[in-house]
Design an enzyme around this catalytic site. Structure first.
Site, short mmCIF file in Angstrom:
data_model
loop_
_atom_site.label_atom_id
_atom_site.label_comp_id
_atom_site.label_asym_id
_atom_site.label_seq_id
_atom_site.Cartn_x
_atom_site.Cartn_y
_atom_site.Cartn_z
N SER A 171 34.59 41.53 17.87
CA SER A 171 34.83 41.41 16.42
C SER A 171 36.13 42.09 16.02
CB SER A 171 33.68 42.07 15.65
OG SER A 171 32.49 41.38 15.87
N ASP A 229 23.49 40.58 17.72
CA ASP A 229 23.94 39.96 18.97
C ASP A 229 23.23 40.54 20.20
OD1 ASP A 229 25.68 38.33 17.62
OD2 ASP A 229 27.42 39.63 17.90
C1 S3P Z 1 30.44 38.58 13.87
C2 S3P Z 1 29.36 38.48 13.04
C3 S3P Z 1 28.02 38.06 13.49
C4 S3P Z 1 27.90 38.11 15.02
C5 S3P Z 1 29.11 37.52 15.71
C6 S3P Z 1 30.36 38.29 15.31
C7 S3P Z 1 31.74 39.01 13.31
O1 S3P Z 1 27.80 36.72 13.09
O2 S3P Z 1 26.74 37.43 15.43
O3 S3P Z 1 28.97 37.58 17.11
O4 S3P Z 1 32.66 39.34 14.08
O5 S3P Z 1 31.87 39.03 12.07
P1 S3P Z 1 27.12 36.36 11.65
O6 S3P Z 1 28.06 36.74 10.60
O7 S3P Z 1 26.89 34.88 11.72
O8 S3P Z 1 25.85 37.15 11.62
#
Ligand code: S3P
Length: 443
Positions: free
Chosen positions: A29, A326
């Site tokens: 992220s 995750d």
């Molecule tokens: C993320 C947010 C999450 C996560 C993804 C990364 C991000 O998704 O599952 O792997 O970097 O903002 P969601 O916003 O769909 O929950």
């Protein structure tokens, strides 16, 4: 658009002990956002600890295709981004190939909505099935010319804003706890006239808010409401990407379920919006010690010592769901190795990840003779003896890595099909797994 995966399999044979000290790759992220903010900033951004996974490289290539010069990653995972300011992107010559990355397509939607050029994004067969309506709805409310296919899946196509047109600021109540949707609206908010705000139904990862602040862009957080005013500037800065707690979780679970041994995982990001897995695994009686807590590049980091443990089944606190979103595939393996039943509810978002992670994990666990009951928004898993067999990762990196570590408690080999996507988030997973004592072969 992307090449469909060939079919790499993992063959994981049982091993008793895990031991050693490892460092996991950079946070996915944070790596995505470092490229995005670096590109939109004025000046040169230096990134260290960047994740060289395919997802983050898709973000990097998208910005290169929009005229941004980026160097790296080098062998030490340093990246340099020569930012051109909020209005410095240029029209890509062809559709952007986003690969497998939900974060790239949803955050880029917010950025592209504010541009004066047309663009289009699509990805691989997994991404092309995922819901984009969640970002298109608020962006349309802001006046963006954005659309997806009739069923709300990619391609996502944006049309240039007119010369005199600007996005409108809105207030948006997020219908689901999603950092991607929150971030998309905030990024579009930088291009809107007035103050855009979002409220979230549960706390989600706050890397966008932290990075806006690091790049000198004012953002206000009041409880669950985040506000941003359009028209300010991002100023280049240096970003140190912490180790990805999502990747570390596979080794936390490995260390806990192994019959013997201990693992130290160094330099793991400990952002409070990401530590749900640690909370859950500790409640399951996991022997995890968080050590050497410190700050690095605006994010808390620590080392984690993990020891073999007798895990207990628990009812997972729903407040931990967005903080561990995750990590559930790996937590389900911990649950399969625990005494008693682990119950998860309020986790319907797991059904729209890189695969339907509730069903994909239930299918694999059932093949390995673990009893589970699936619900719309969760699962019950009764701890038992993992046997052996062939499971399908359903082309999902986290399903593949979870079943790889399950071999530590299996009675025979676990073969996992369709593992190419492990390279999207954790390119050296197999090497690190074998380094600590797992027995993983690729075929
Ligand atoms: C993320 C947010 C999450 C996560 C993804 C990364 C991000 O998704 O599952 O792997 O970097 O903002 P969601 O916003 O769909 O929950």
């Amino acid at each position: 658009m992307s090449q469909e995966s060939t079919s790499l399999s993992f063959i994981a044979t049982p091993a008793n002990a895990v031991n050693g000290e490892i460092t996991v790759p950079g946070d996915k992220s944070v790596s995505h956002r470092s490229i995005m903010f670096g590109a939109l900033a004025e000046g040169t951004t230096h990134i260290s600890g960047f994740l060289p996974g395919q997802d983050c490289l898709a973000t990097m290539n998208s910005f290169k295709a929009m005229g941004i010069e980026i160097e790296g990653p080098d062998a030490e995972q340093n990246v340099t981004v020569y930012g051109k300011g909020l209005h410095g992107l240029t029209a890509p010559e062809k559709p952007l190939d986003i690969g497998n990355s939900g974060t790239s397509i949803r955050l880029l939607s917010g950025i592209l909505a504010g541009q004066r050029f047309n663009a289009s994004m699509a990805g691989d067969s997994s991404l092309n099935k995922r819901p984009m309506g969640r970002v298109i709805t608020p962006l349309k409310q802001m006046g963006a010319n954005i659309d997806a296919a009739v069923d709300g899946t990619p391609p996502v196509v944006t049309q240039a804003l007119g010369q005199d047109q600007q996005l409108n600021a809105i207030h948006y109540d997020l219908p689901m706890a999603s950092a991607q949707v929150k971030s998309c609206v905030l990024l579009a908010g930088m291009y809107a006239s007035g103050t855009t705000s979002v409220t979230e139904p549960g706390i989600t990862r706050d890397h966008t808010e932290r990075m806006l602040t690091a790049f000198g862009y004012p953002v206000t957080v009041e409880g669950n409401k985040i506000s941003i005013e359009g028209g300010h500037k991002l100023k280049a800065c240096d970003i140190q990407v912490p180790g990805d707690i999502s990747s570390a979780t596979f080794f936390m679970v490995a260390g806990l379920i192994a019959k013997e041994g201990q693992i130290t995982i160094k330099n793991v990001g400990m952002n409070p919006t990401r530590i749900g897995a640690i909370n859950i695994l500790k409640q399951m009686n996991g022997d995890l010690t968080v050590m050497n807590e410190r700050m690095a590049g605006g994010e808390p980091v620590a080392d984690i010592l993990v020891k073999s443990s007798n895990l207990q089944g628990i009812d997972i606190d729903e407040r931990d769901v967005p903080l561990a979103i995750d990590e559930f595939p790996a937590i389900f393996i911990a649950a399969a190795c625990a005494t008693g039943t682990t119950r998860l509810r309020g986790a319907e978002e797991l059904r729209v990840k890189e695969s339907d992670r509730i069903q994909a994990m239930a299918d694999g666990l059932t093949i390995l003779d673990i009893n589970c009951t699936v619900y719309d928004d969760g699962i019950d898993i009764i701890g038992g003896q993992i046997t052996s067999g062939t499971v399908d990762s359903q082309d999902d990196h986290r399903i593949a890595m979870s079943f790889a570590i399950s071999s530590l408690r299996a009675t025979g080999a676990v073969t996992i099909l369709d593992c190419d996507n492990v390279a999207t988030s954790f390119p050296n997973f197999v090497a690190l797994a074998n380094q600590v004592g797992l027995s993983l072969n690729q075929e």
